[in-house]
Design an enzyme around this catalytic site. Structure first.
Site, PDB file in Angstrom:
ATOM      1  N   GLY A 430       0.835  -1.203   0.000  1.00  0.00           N
ATOM      2  CA  GLY A 430       0.000   0.000   0.000  1.00  0.00           C
ATOM      3  C   GLY A 430       0.862   1.242   0.000  1.00  0.00           C
ATOM      4  O   GLY A 430       2.061   1.206   0.275  1.00  0.00           O
ATOM      5  N   GLY A 432       0.551   5.725   0.697  1.00  0.00           N
ATOM      6  CA  GLY A 432      -0.236   6.882   1.090  1.00  0.00           C
ATOM      7  C   GLY A 432       0.548   8.163   0.952  1.00  0.00           C
ATOM      8  O   GLY A 432       1.564   8.221   0.253  1.00  0.00           O
ATOM      9  N   GLY A 433       0.073   9.206   1.643  1.00  0.00           N
ATOM     10  CA  GLY A 433       0.695  10.518   1.496  1.00  0.00           C
ATOM     11  C   GLY A 433       2.098  10.577   2.047  1.00  0.00           C
ATOM     12  O   GLY A 433       2.960  11.256   1.499  1.00  0.00           O
ATOM     13  N   GLY A 435       3.998   7.614   3.410  1.00  0.00           N
ATOM     14  CA  GLY A 435       4.867   6.454   3.317  1.00  0.00           C
ATOM     15  C   GLY A 435       4.339   5.367   2.406  1.00  0.00           C
ATOM     16  O   GLY A 435       3.265   5.458   1.825  1.00  0.00           O
ATOM     17  N   LYS A 452       7.344  -0.431   6.647  1.00  0.00           N
ATOM     18  CA  LYS A 452       6.854   0.891   6.259  1.00  0.00           C
ATOM     19  C   LYS A 452       8.042   1.827   6.042  1.00  0.00           C
ATOM     20  O   LYS A 452       8.917   1.943   6.899  1.00  0.00           O
ATOM     21  CB  LYS A 452       5.937   1.472   7.336  1.00  0.00           C
ATOM     22  CG  LYS A 452       5.339   2.824   6.960  1.00  0.00           C
ATOM     23  CD  LYS A 452       4.345   3.302   8.010  1.00  0.00           C
ATOM     24  CE  LYS A 452       3.742   4.632   7.623  1.00  0.00           C
ATOM     25  NZ  LYS A 452       2.747   5.101   8.616  1.00  0.00           N
ATOM     26  N   ASP A 546      -7.490   8.524  15.856  1.00  0.00           N
ATOM     27  CA  ASP A 546      -7.870   8.214  14.473  1.00  0.00           C
ATOM     28  C   ASP A 546      -8.431   6.800  14.361  1.00  0.00           C
ATOM     29  O   ASP A 546      -8.081   6.039  13.455  1.00  0.00           O
ATOM     30  CB  ASP A 546      -6.673   8.403  13.546  1.00  0.00           C
ATOM     31  CG  ASP A 546      -7.096   8.530  12.073  1.00  0.00           C
ATOM     32  OD1 ASP A 546      -8.273   8.849  11.817  1.00  0.00           O
ATOM     33  OD2 ASP A 546      -6.255   8.307  11.190  1.00  0.00           O
TER      34      ASP A 546
END
Length: 751
Positions: A430, A432-433, A435, A452, A546
């Protein structure tokens, strides 16, 4: 906006002053820290700062030096013009004394009486023949004194200004000569006077040895008196001004451009300029041998610098006088060190004075470029330093850009090589913004691992701090339902990474998207495990901030189905008193996902606590049961406002959802606007869930059957919020600044 809500806001007590002071202190501290980090990181900014500091220092130094130079130059100019004036006055006094002494000499007076006697009356024509011997006698009587004082001639005039005797025969018998009028009148009035230089009216030898008219001359005149002390005539002794008068003024030449010169009341220069050769080239003097500026040059301002090839557009006679000449002729002594144009149009500084007795102006001037040469050198030195510093800043900036690019390339090369320290990368799970998550394997233990990495092109001070903080927080948590961190490191190329347990499962967002709302007993089973993970975090003073379906993974671990793992502690906030200000991923700003964000997280992000996570757990439960979020809205502002003001629709009234009243009550209690009305801890929520009829009804067999019937998830990944979320999620990276910052100061609800 709901009027009742506005009323509630207006009636809330204001926070104590200490809160504002603490917030201001925290804000200042953050600003200082960020500034320090920026300056430490951006080395190229230091030469620019040096330029600014040097500019301020340079301005002050320049001003101080300029003031000092101007003061010194002013003093020097004033002293020089005063000295020249006194020397000229002394010389005038000597000439006047000599003329007065000869005019009062007994023999000279007797001879003049005899010349004036032969039956003539004032105003009548002079008969020279009868007095020829007397003229010779007078010349003999004056010869010794004239030779001693370098006089080149004499005249004797009667009261009618007839020239009755002279060393120049052509002058005898002349009357009312315009050039003689002024000084003869002054002498006949009883003054002993020296005239300014003027063009001769008789033939005199010029500088080239030829007899010419108009050669510069001047007279020292004194009245001649009879026995009763009555003025009967004037004795004038002729002087060549270039021999002493001009030489005295030439003593005022300073450096390569300084000069002292004199001018009369008409602005005509009556001494020589040191620039005569240059003036010929400029066309201000006639191009002939022995051409000189005395009695030829008008002291007028051309308005342009003629030395650089510029020329005035009008005739010289129509030009205004230079500043010093105009001021002096007006009777004003003065000084100007700010600069004005001289008769060539060159910028000069000068001092001047006026001698009213003689009708002469005296000035000393120096070109501004010479006078302020030290200042120009200083300016050039500072300019050189500024240039070097700016070039250094550019060089450092370019160097940093090149180094940063090489570092990014090196990090990219490491990732491309699929080798990260002891870990071999097998495939991307995957992105994202911030990592990227890869599936990897430790070279020695051969254990599947999720790794990660920070994006190679997004590594900076803040991202590294965020990354490290996420690892440090997660490593403090040991509960089975919290994702485990194995390792953290940085490669020599600057690639930051951490290794965590590899989860071959499916997150709750994907679970509902693919398989729809979940049965009540399974939802309780999942929620209990989330509560277990959160209770440990809350016990350590940490708030997740979150919690959302995409951050909860459902897995099969060993022989155990439906094992929950809570992910992504990247937005954790510490709430212990000693670490109250520690917050990852946003400081005092909004953090989290708006679909699952509590009212206090929107209104006062700094005040969030464990009950904020309880609200999010309720929102997750609502989503699992209904397949829809608690609130739906067209925009972010509307969504946030609904969390603040609007009561949620009970899950049992959403679609065909069948929810027992005890579970529905538990979920709605989590979604209370007031924190005081929610379960106060994750364990309290767990107790509410355990009291539900469907609690403990989801068995291992149920789990095994579900996992046996369905695929094993969406590809398997240990992911954080940086991995791609489903389209239904509204990410926290959206612009939340539309919400008023005043909400940050809201009081916590009473417990």
């Amino acid at each position: 906006m709901n009027p009742l809500n506005l009323f509630r806001r207006s009636t809330r007590p204001s926070p104590p002053p200490q809160a504002h002071m603490t917030w201001a202190s925290r804000s200042i501290s953050k600003t200082v820290t960020r500034t320090g980090v920026f300056l430490k990181k951006q080395l190229w900014i230091w030469p620019i700062i040096a330029v600014v500091i040097l500019s301020v220092i340079g301005f002050g130094v320049r001003h101080a030096i300029e003031t000092t130079i101007k003061a010194n130059v002013s003093s020097g100019l004033q002293s020089l013009v005063t000295l020249e004036t006194e020397m000229l006055k002394k010389w005038f006094a000597v000439q006047e004394s000599t003329a007065e002494s000869l005019a009062n000499d007994a023999q000279v007076r007797q001879t003049v009486y005899e010349i004036l006697q032969p039956g003539t009356v004032p105003g009548a024509a002079v008969d020279v023949a009868p007095t020829r011997d007397l003229h010779s006698k007078l010349a003999t009587e004056l010869a010794a004194a004239m030779a001693a004082h370098d006089y080149v001639g004499y005249i004797v005039a009667n009261k009618a200004k007839h020239i009755v005797s002279s060393s120049h025969a052509a002058l005898i018998g002349e009357q009312n000569i315009p050039e003689y009028e002024t000084f003869l009148d002054r002498a006949l009035d009883g003054d002993t006077i020296v005239s300014p230089p003027f063009p001769s009216v008789v033939m005199l030898k010029s500088g080239d040895g030829r007899n010419r008219m108009g050669v510069p001359t001047m007279y020292a005149c004194s009245p001649i008196r009879d026995a009763s002390f009555q003025i009967i005539g004037v004795l004038g002794l002729q002087i060549r001004p270039e021999r002493e008068f001009t030489q005295i003024l030439q003593l005022g030449q300073v450096g390569t451009s300084g000069e002292t010169y004199a001018f009369n009341s008409e602005g005509l220069m009556i001494s020589n300029s040191r620039f005569d050769e240059e003036l010929i080239l400029l066309g201000l003097l006639p191009d002939r041998e022995h051409s000189q500026s005395m009695l030829e040059l008008m002291v007028r301002d051309p308005g342009v610098d003629m030395t650089v090839g510029e020329r005035p557009e009008v005739r010289r006679s129509q030009l205004p006088m230079t500043k010093n000449a105009a001021e002096a002729i007006a009777g004003n002594s003065g000084l100007d060190v700010d600069g004005y144009r001289d008769y060539r149009g060159v910028s000069v500084i000068g001092a001047w004075t006026w001698l009213p007795k003689y009708g002469i102006g005296l000035t000393t001037e120096v070109e501004a470029s010479q006078a302020f040469r030290p200042l120009v050198i200083l300016q050039r030195t500072f300019l050189l330093i500024y240039t070097l510093l700016i070039l250094s800043a550019i060089a450092i900036f370019v160097f940093m850009v090149v180094v940063a690019r090489l570092q990014r390339q090196a990090r990219a090369a490491v990732i491309e090589a699929q080798q990260l320290g002891q870990y071999t990368l097998e495939g991307k799970l995957g992105e994202g913004g911030m990592g990227v998550v890869y599936k990897g394997r430790h070279s020695m233990m051969r254990r599947p691992t999720a790794i990660k990495l920070l994006h190679a092109d997004k590594i900076d001070e803040n991202s590294i701090k965020h990354f490290e903080r996420e690892v440090q927080i997660t490593c403090q948590l040991n509960h089975f339902n919290t994702i485990a961190i194995y390792d953290y490191g940085r490669t020599p190329e600057g690639v930051f990474y951490y290794a965590m347990e590899y989860l071959d499962g499916i997150d709750l967002q994907e679970l509902v998207r693919k398989y729809g709302p979940q049965p009540e007993r399974r939802v309780i089973h999942i929620l209990l495990q989330i509560c277990n993970s959160l209770f440990e975090a809350h016990s350590k003073g940490l708030v997740h901030r979150d919690i959302k379906p995409a951050n909860v993974m459902l897995n099969r671990r060993g022989c155990e189905p439906d094992v929950v793992k809570v992910l992504d502690f990247g937005l954790v906030k510490a709430i212990e008193p000693q670490t109250h200000h520690t917050m990852l991923g946003g400081g005092g700003g909004l953090a989290g996902t708006p679909l699952y964000m509590s009212p206090e997280a929107i209104q006062a992000p700094m005040s969030v606590d464990a009950r904020t996570d309880i609200y999010a757990v309720g929102a997750v439960a609502y989503f699992l049961l209904t397949g829809e979020p608690v609130f739906a809205a067209a925009g972010l502002t509307e969504l946030c406002q609904k969390h603040i003001d609007e009561a949620p629709v009970p899950p049992s009234k959403r679609g065909n959802t069948n929810v027992s009243s005890d579970l529905e009550d538990a979920i709605l209690s989590c979604l209370e606007k007031s924190r005081a009305k929610r379960p106060q801890t994750a364990r309290d929520l767990a107790q509410l869930l355990l009291r539900c009829n469907e609690a403990k009804r989801w068995t291992i067999e149920d789990g095994d059957r579900w996992w046996g019937r369905h695929e094993r998830g969406s590809g398997g990944s240990s992911r954080s919020d940086d991995a791609a979320d489903s389209p239904a999620a509204v990410e926290a990276t959206l612009d939340l600044t539309q919400l008023s910052s005043e909400n940050e100061d809201k009081d916590k609800d009473e417990s």
